[in-house]
Design a protein around this motif. Structure first.
Motif, PDB file in Angstrom:
ATOM      1  N   SER A 122       0.829  -1.214   0.000  1.00  9.71           N
ATOM      2  CA  SER A 122       0.000   0.000   0.000  1.00  9.71           C
ATOM      3  C   SER A 122       0.861   1.260   0.000  1.00  9.71           C
ATOM      4  CB  SER A 122      -0.983  -0.003   1.172  1.00  9.71           C
ATOM      5  OG  SER A 122      -0.300   0.118   2.401  1.00  9.71           O
ATOM      6  N   THR A 123       1.981   1.227   0.704  1.00 13.98           N
ATOM      7  CA  THR A 123       2.875   2.383   0.718  1.00 13.98           C
ATOM      8  C   THR A 123       3.517   2.565  -0.654  1.00 13.98           C
ATOM      9  OG1 THR A 123       3.294   2.033   3.069  1.00 13.98           O
ATOM     10  CG2 THR A 123       4.816   3.478   1.907  1.00 13.98           C
ATOM     11  N   CYS A 124       3.929   1.473  -1.280  1.00 14.91           N
ATOM     12  CA  CYS A 124       4.506   1.556  -2.625  1.00 14.91           C
ATOM     13  C   CYS A 124       3.506   2.161  -3.606  1.00 14.91           C
ATOM     14  CB  CYS A 124       4.939   0.176  -3.116  1.00 14.91           C
ATOM     15  SG  CYS A 124       6.399  -0.479  -2.312  1.00 14.91           S
ATOM     16  N   ARG A 125       2.256   1.739  -3.496  1.00 19.14           N
ATOM     17  CA  ARG A 125       1.215   2.280  -4.387  1.00 19.14           C
ATOM     18  C   ARG A 125       1.035   3.777  -4.179  1.00 19.14           C
ATOM     19  NH1 ARG A 125      -3.080  -2.549  -3.509  1.00 19.14           N
ATOM     20  NH2 ARG A 125      -2.331  -3.922  -5.161  1.00 19.14           N
ATOM     21  N   ARG A 126       0.990   4.210  -2.910  1.00 22.00           N
ATOM     22  CA  ARG A 126       0.840   5.643  -2.626  1.00 22.00           C
ATOM     23  C   ARG A 126       2.014   6.450  -3.165  1.00 22.00           C
ATOM     24  NH1 ARG A 126      -0.975   3.750   2.346  1.00 22.00           N
ATOM     25  NH2 ARG A 126       0.945   4.355   3.385  1.00 22.00           N
ATOM     26  N   LEU A 127       3.184   5.848  -3.177  1.00 23.28           N
ATOM     27  CA  LEU A 127       4.379   6.521  -3.679  1.00 23.28           C
ATOM     28  C   LEU A 127       4.497   6.451  -5.202  1.00 23.28           C
ATOM     29  CD1 LEU A 127       6.982   5.274  -1.051  1.00 23.28           C
ATOM     30  CD2 LEU A 127       6.116   7.606  -1.297  1.00 23.28           C
ATOM     31  N   GLY A 128       3.671   5.614  -5.820  1.00 21.84           N
ATOM     32  CA  GLY A 128       3.776   5.430  -7.264  1.00 21.84           C
ATOM     33  C   GLY A 128       4.987   4.594  -7.660  1.00 21.84           C
ATOM     34  N   ALA A 129       5.482   3.788  -6.733  1.00 12.83           N
ATOM     35  CA  ALA A 129       6.648   2.931  -6.980  1.00 12.83           C
ATOM     36  C   ALA A 129       6.171   1.606  -7.565  1.00 12.83           C
ATOM     37  CB  ALA A 129       7.431   2.734  -5.693  1.00 12.83           C
ATOM     38  N   ARG A 130       5.836   1.628  -8.848  1.00 11.86           N
ATOM     39  CA  ARG A 130       5.222   0.463  -9.491  1.00 11.86           C
ATOM     40  C   ARG A 130       6.126  -0.760  -9.509  1.00 11.86           C
ATOM     41  NH1 ARG A 130       2.708   4.584 -12.956  1.00 11.86           N
ATOM     42  NH2 ARG A 130       4.721   4.731 -13.974  1.00 11.86           N
ATOM     43  N   ASP A 131       7.409  -0.580  -9.808  1.00 16.81           N
ATOM     44  CA  ASP A 131       8.315  -1.737  -9.858  1.00 16.81           C
ATOM     45  C   ASP A 131       8.420  -2.408  -8.501  1.00 16.81           C
ATOM     46  OD1 ASP A 131       8.759  -1.246 -12.515  1.00 16.81           O
ATOM     47  OD2 ASP A 131      10.714  -0.292 -12.221  1.00 16.81           O
ATOM     48  N   ARG A 132       8.582  -1.584  -7.473  1.00 14.32           N
ATOM     49  CA  ARG A 132       8.687  -2.127  -6.109  1.00 14.32           C
ATOM     50  C   ARG A 132       7.366  -2.791  -5.706  1.00 14.32           C
ATOM     51  NH1 ARG A 132      11.557  -4.634  -2.784  1.00 14.32           N
ATOM     52  NH2 ARG A 132      10.907  -4.370  -0.660  1.00 14.32           N
ATOM     53  N   ALA A 133       6.240  -2.162  -6.066  1.00 14.19           N
ATOM     54  CA  ALA A 133       4.927  -2.731  -5.747  1.00 14.19           C
ATOM     55  C   ALA A 133       4.753  -4.097  -6.403  1.00 14.19           C
ATOM     56  CB  ALA A 133       3.813  -1.778  -6.181  1.00 14.19           C
ATOM     57  N   GLU A 134       5.221  -4.231  -7.631  1.00 14.64           N
ATOM     58  CA  GLU A 134       5.101  -5.512  -8.326  1.00 14.64           C
ATOM     59  C   GLU A 134       5.927  -6.600  -7.639  1.00 14.64           C
ATOM     60  OE1 GLU A 134       3.747  -8.472 -10.255  1.00 14.64           O
ATOM     61  OE2 GLU A 134       2.857  -6.488 -10.450  1.00 14.64           O
ATOM     62  N   LEU A 135       7.108  -6.236  -7.157  1.00 11.43           N
ATOM     63  CA  LEU A 135       7.929  -7.200  -6.416  1.00 11.43           C
ATOM     64  C   LEU A 135       7.221  -7.673  -5.148  1.00 11.43           C
ATOM     65  CD1 LEU A 135      11.465  -5.544  -6.697  1.00 11.43           C
ATOM     66  CD2 LEU A 135      10.701  -7.655  -7.804  1.00 11.43           C
TER      67      LEU A 135
END
Length: 162
Positions: free
Chosen positions: A140-153
């Protein structure tokens, strides 16, 4: 950049120069940060003892400078090192400390990263309910940050939990 590319041979001369320069100009904060990266270099080379030595030097410098934010990154690095070596017990305290400090200071990218590491820690320790909660927090934090690559991991890690 060379560390991110996992090329310790290319990174070594740059880090040696940075360490020498930071000492030469008396920048203790920068020295601690370089030592953290030198520890990563040793980890990539498969030199756990040298990694521990470098990580052991950085907190003392940061304590001397009262660098709470930077000290949290060092704690994170120490916890991650223990986790990668299969020692979840030793990884726990530094990762929890890093998480608490980063959350208090508002370091959202760091919170996302440490939450993911805590998910790995809890999974390794057999805590099947706690691990997904940590991964969901990271996601959820990755999504809020727009960190798509990290969110996918993180999403992939959640799927692997079954």
């Amino acid at each position: 950049m060379w560390l991110q590319r996992r090329d310790p041979a290319a990174a070594a001369p740059w880090l040696d120069g940075a360490l020498e320069l930071s000492r030469e100009i008396g920048d203790r904060h920068r020295e601690a940060q370089v030592r953290r990266r030198v520890a990563v270099l040793h980890g990539q080379r498969g030199e756990p003892h040298r990694t521990h030595v470098e990580l052991g030097r950085a907190p003392g410098i940061l304590d001397e400078l009262a660098g709470l934010h930077c000290a949290a990154f060092v704690q994170q690095a120490i916890g991650e090192l223990f986790l990668r070596q299969g020692d979840a017990g030793a990884a726990s305290a530094p990762l929890v400390d890093a998480f608490v400090v980063q959350r208090r200071l508002g370091g959202r990218a760091a919170v996302a990263r440490v939450a993911g590491l805590l998910g790995e820690l809890h999974h390794a320790a057999g805590r099947r309910r706690t691990a997904p909660r940590c991964f969901h927090r990271s996601l959820s934090t990755c999504r809020r940050l727009g960190a798509r690559d990290r969110a996918e991991l993180v999403r992939a890690r959640l799927r692997s939990l079954g």
